[in-house]
Design a protein around this motif. Sequence first.
Motif, mmCIF file in Angstrom:
data_model
loop_
_atom_site.group_PDB
_atom_site.id
_atom_site.type_symbol
_atom_site.label_atom_id
_atom_site.label_comp_id
_atom_site.label_asym_id
_atom_site.label_seq_id
_atom_site.Cartn_x
_atom_site.Cartn_y
_atom_site.Cartn_z
ATOM 1 N N THR A 246 -14.807 -2.440 111.470
ATOM 2 C CA THR A 246 -14.800 -3.485 110.448
ATOM 3 C C THR A 246 -16.077 -4.314 110.505
ATOM 4 O O THR A 246 -16.576 -4.747 109.468
ATOM 5 C CB THR A 246 -13.542 -4.351 110.612
ATOM 6 N N GLY B 72 -2.504 -8.067 107.562
ATOM 7 C CA GLY B 72 -2.848 -7.010 108.516
ATOM 8 C C GLY B 72 -4.313 -7.149 108.908
ATOM 9 O O GLY B 72 -5.039 -6.167 109.018
ATOM 10 N N ASN C 44 -5.755 -7.964 111.619
ATOM 11 C CA ASN C 44 -6.128 -7.606 112.994
ATOM 12 C C ASN C 44 -6.770 -8.802 113.705
ATOM 13 O O ASN C 44 -6.262 -9.904 113.623
ATOM 14 C CB ASN C 44 -7.028 -6.364 112.969
ATOM 15 N N ASP D 10 -0.900 -10.928 111.046
ATOM 16 C CA ASP D 10 -0.777 -9.634 111.730
ATOM 17 C C ASP D 10 0.361 -9.764 112.724
ATOM 18 O O ASP D 10 0.955 -10.847 112.878
ATOM 19 C CB ASP D 10 -2.098 -9.227 112.429
ATOM 20 N N ASP E 176 5.505 -10.314 110.217
ATOM 21 C CA ASP E 176 5.806 -8.929 109.859
ATOM 22 C C ASP E 176 5.674 -8.787 108.342
ATOM 23 O O ASP E 176 6.454 -9.399 107.599
ATOM 24 C CB ASP E 176 7.249 -8.623 110.314
ATOM 25 N N PHE E 177 4.693 -7.998 107.898
ATOM 26 C CA PHE E 177 4.458 -7.934 106.452
ATOM 27 C C PHE E 177 5.557 -7.200 105.690
ATOM 28 O O PHE E 177 5.568 -7.200 104.467
ATOM 29 C CB PHE E 177 3.061 -7.429 106.102
ATOM 30 N N LYS F 213 -7.073 -4.598 103.999
ATOM 31 C CA LYS F 213 -8.073 -3.552 104.261
ATOM 32 C C LYS F 213 -7.512 -2.556 105.278
ATOM 33 O O LYS F 213 -7.063 -2.944 106.360
ATOM 34 C CB LYS F 213 -9.364 -4.157 104.813
HETATM 35 C C1 LIG Z 1 -5.522 0.039 110.428
HETATM 36 S S1 LIG Z 1 -5.345 -1.615 110.952
HETATM 37 C C2 LIG Z 1 -6.400 -2.508 109.830
HETATM 38 C C3 LIG Z 1 -6.871 -3.803 110.400
HETATM 39 C C4 LIG Z 1 -7.855 -4.600 109.562
HETATM 40 N N1 LIG Z 1 -7.341 -4.896 108.235
HETATM 41 C C5 LIG Z 1 -9.189 -3.904 109.505
HETATM 42 O O1 LIG Z 1 -9.474 -3.240 108.514
HETATM 43 O O2 LIG Z 1 -9.940 -4.004 110.484
HETATM 44 C C6 LIG Z 1 -3.717 -2.033 110.375
HETATM 45 C C7 LIG Z 1 -3.262 -3.400 110.820
HETATM 46 O O3 LIG Z 1 -1.913 -3.605 110.358
HETATM 47 C C8 LIG Z 1 -1.233 -4.335 111.373
HETATM 48 N N2 LIG Z 1 0.223 -4.200 111.231
HETATM 49 C C9 LIG Z 1 0.985 -3.112 111.487
HETATM 50 N N3 LIG Z 1 2.272 -3.370 111.240
HETATM 51 C C10 LIG Z 1 2.337 -4.665 110.823
HETATM 52 C C11 LIG Z 1 3.405 -5.502 110.403
HETATM 53 N N4 LIG Z 1 4.669 -5.041 110.358
HETATM 54 N N5 LIG Z 1 3.122 -6.771 110.011
HETATM 55 C C12 LIG Z 1 1.831 -7.234 110.040
HETATM 56 N N6 LIG Z 1 0.765 -6.474 110.425
HETATM 57 C C13 LIG Z 1 1.023 -5.195 110.813
HETATM 58 C C14 LIG Z 1 -1.756 -3.715 112.653
HETATM 59 O O4 LIG Z 1 -1.515 -4.537 113.769
HETATM 60 C C15 LIG Z 1 -3.243 -3.560 112.335
HETATM 61 O O5 LIG Z 1 -3.984 -4.692 112.692
#
Ligand SMILES: C[S@@+](CC[C@H](N)C(=O)[O-])C[C@H]1O[C@@H](n2cnc3c(N)ncnc32)[C@H](O)[C@@H]1O
Length: 346
Positions: free
Chosen positions: A159, A182, A184, A205, A232-233, A247
Amino acid sequence: MTDTEGGARTSSMTLFEMLTGHMAAQTVHVAAELNLPDKLAAGARTVAELAEQTGTHPPSLLRLLRAMTSLGLTAETAEGEYELTELGSPLRADAPDSLRSFALLNLREEGWRSWGELLHSVRTGDPAFHKVYGMKVFEYTAAHPAVGEAFNEAMAENTRRAARAVAVEYDFSRFGTLVDVGGNDGTLLAGVLAAHPGLKGILLDTPTGCEGAEATLTAAGVAGRCQAVAGDFFTAVPGGGDAYLLKAVIHDWDDEHCVRILRSVRAAIPPGGTLLLVEPVIPTGPGRAPTVRMVTSDLNMLLYTGGKERTDEEFRALLGKASFELTDISEPIRPLDSRVLTARPV
Ligand SMILES: C[S@@+](CC[C@H](N)C(=O)[O-])C[C@H]1O[C@@H](n2cnc3c(N)ncnc32)[C@H](O)[C@@H]1O
């Protein structure tokens, strides 16, 4: 590798390289694990010195360095002495475009074993990771903090390379509060807020995912304009934003889960708000092949999460199911292949 038969490069030579791709990938991974690129940063070192510093078996380390040299990562400067080449330099931790964290994550045991079960995923459509580890990937990262940390570092590294481009190429100045769903460890949001002094931010996140977000936002000097929220999204997304950014989130999930996430955003977003997805868009039609980065990521999603990379029509349909209308798709944001997809609530 440059081997040819009778001067002409043959199909079987190209196939041979594909079939030994695992050797190249593991060689790069082990070089990164042993920190060899960093140890060579100050100049050439002998095998004996490197073996001493890395606690490895000198004759076997020599063989690894020979393999690295055949891949172009190192060059032999004198018998038994090696230096880092330009090609190997991005494996250093301090390289501006470092790929070190990716090299560490991509080929660690979890990736290696999951790719070993690609056939299972292709036969069944089920993530190989579930078969190998008996749980979902984000449950696993929560239960294994070292893996969670390696994942966060690789995401942040990836990122960081994109944050400046996204922040500059997309006009965020028209928004008041941006919610990064999300988000991160805050790498992207910190970059966007730093580039837009009038903008406020909220990051959502999981507790594991947003570990380190406070530190990232503070280091970027934007902590006063941004809060990090653990949640939790699938359940809820913070209100208060006029723009919601996701993203590399949607590609992690199958359609059913994506619609649940998008509906959480739809419940929080105000009328007139803007939804921004930053994702690759798979091109369709003859002669419009996806890039290697896209197909690798697509298979990673098949193996790890059950998600996928999508075409523009697939995004349009997905957004429609959560009461959003796709209004724009940007040009690819370099150095990623991702685009910004803009949608509005309907
Ligand atoms: C592939 S990463 C992308 C992170 C960031 N957006 C980036 O592009 O660097 C997906 C993100 O979704 C988060 N995530 C997964 N399940 C989630 C949930 N139920 N609620 C919130 N975030 C979640 C993960 O912890 C992770 O940080």
